[in-house]
Design an enzyme around this catalytic site. Structure first.
Site, PDB file in Angstrom:
ATOM      1  CG  ASP A  82      -1.531   0.671   1.256  1.00  0.00           C
ATOM      2  OD1 ASP A  82      -2.731   1.575   0.478  1.00  0.00           O
ATOM      3  OD2 ASP A  82      -2.435   2.007   2.486  1.00  0.00           O
ATOM      4  CB  ALA A 232      -5.884   2.105   7.420  1.00  0.00           C
TER       5      ALA A 232
END
Ligand code: 13P
Length: 284
Positions: A82, A232
């Site tokens: 990411d 997240a």
């Protein structure tokens, strides 16, 4: 069992009209929760790690834990890089077994972004790894990545078409009003822009900053072509709040197996909820 690219996962999601959730994992506990819940709900999932996460957990540890989770649950997982920025770092991780990559060169100008992304695409083709890139720039904070509102800007649909054609990426992260981290007030997504991007671009679209976005908005975004939904902060908050709650009632606790348990249970609820919102349950 093995770690796979996210190409097939996302292409199937695009064909069938759902999204694959990508959860940022940090340690054994987050990987366990995401893997176990995905297996229970028969859902494809992506486990994502920022450069900071890989430094913290260790590349070899994280790869091994995810491989073991894939073996244990007989599920192929995509372990995803990411917001990675450095070609040499990406190459090292791909050579170690990662097959799902995001190159974030969104802070460069259009031509430089194309150039950096194209280098990563050339590298990843040799390893059959998938590549996601971002055009436009999301605001907010994700680990070490901190983008002020003034530096953020939305994806231009025509530029997106050219970007995808010239780079050959597998999926495109769009900036349409979502932001990393916590929202100040109600999030406001530019669905008209998303629809225009979809008209110009036929690869899977990625929504970053999905924590805190209401369910109906995420579903609307999926209906307009979003095939990967990144989460997240919602997981971090659930984990931390449950552990804080445990210590509030057990101030003398010191056994990690005891205080991490409620944290894991709280994360599991979030993972289940996001899988249902994405419509990915039963899609394996
Ligand atoms: P949130 O922290 O807002 O969920 O964003 C996650 C993300 O987009 C990771 O790339």
């Amino acid at each position: 069992m093995y770690l796979i690219s996210n190409r097939e996962m996302l292409n199937k999601a695009q064909r069938e009209g759902y999204a694959v959730p990508a959860f940022n994992v940090h340690n054994l506990e987050t990987v366990q929760v995401v893997a176990e819940t995905a297996a229970k709900l028969n859902s494809p999932v992506i486990m994502a790690g920022t450069p900071g996460t890989f430094s913290y957990a260790g590349l070899d540890f994280l790869v091994s834990i995810c491989q073991e989770a894939a073996r244990r649950y007989r599920l192929p997982f995509a372990l995803h890089l990411d917001h990675h920025e450095e070609l040499t770092d990406i190459e090292h991780k791909v050579r170690t077994g990662v097959r799902s990559v995001m190159i974030d060169a969104s802070h460069f100008n259009f031509e430089q972004n194309i150039d950096k992304v194209s280098q990563v695409v050339r590298l990843c083709r040799r390893f059959s790894a998938s590549v996601e890139a971002e055009l436009g720039r999301l605001g907010g904070q994700e680990d070490d990545l901190d983008v002020s509102a003034a530096d953020s800007f939305f994806t231009d649909p025509l530029a997106a078409k050219e970007f995808v054609q010239r780079t050959g990426i597998d999926s495109l992260a769009v900036a349409i009003g979502s932001a990393h981290g916590l929202y100040q007030g109600e999030p406001n997504l530019d669905f008209e822009r998303l629809a225009k991007i979809r008209q110009q671009v036929d690869i899977p679209l990625v929504l970053h900053g999905a924590s805190g976005i209401p369910e109906a908005m995420i579903k609307q975004a999926i209906g307009l072509g979003v095939c990967k939904v990144n989460v997240a902060t919602d997981l971090k908050i659930a984990f931390a709040d449950a552990i804080k709650g445990y210590f509030a009632t057990h101030p003398k606790a010191n056994d990690p197996r005891k205080y991490l348990g409620p944290g894991k249970a709280a994360m599991q609820k979030v993972v289940e909820e996001k899988i249902h919102i994405c419509g990915s349950a039963g899609q394996l």
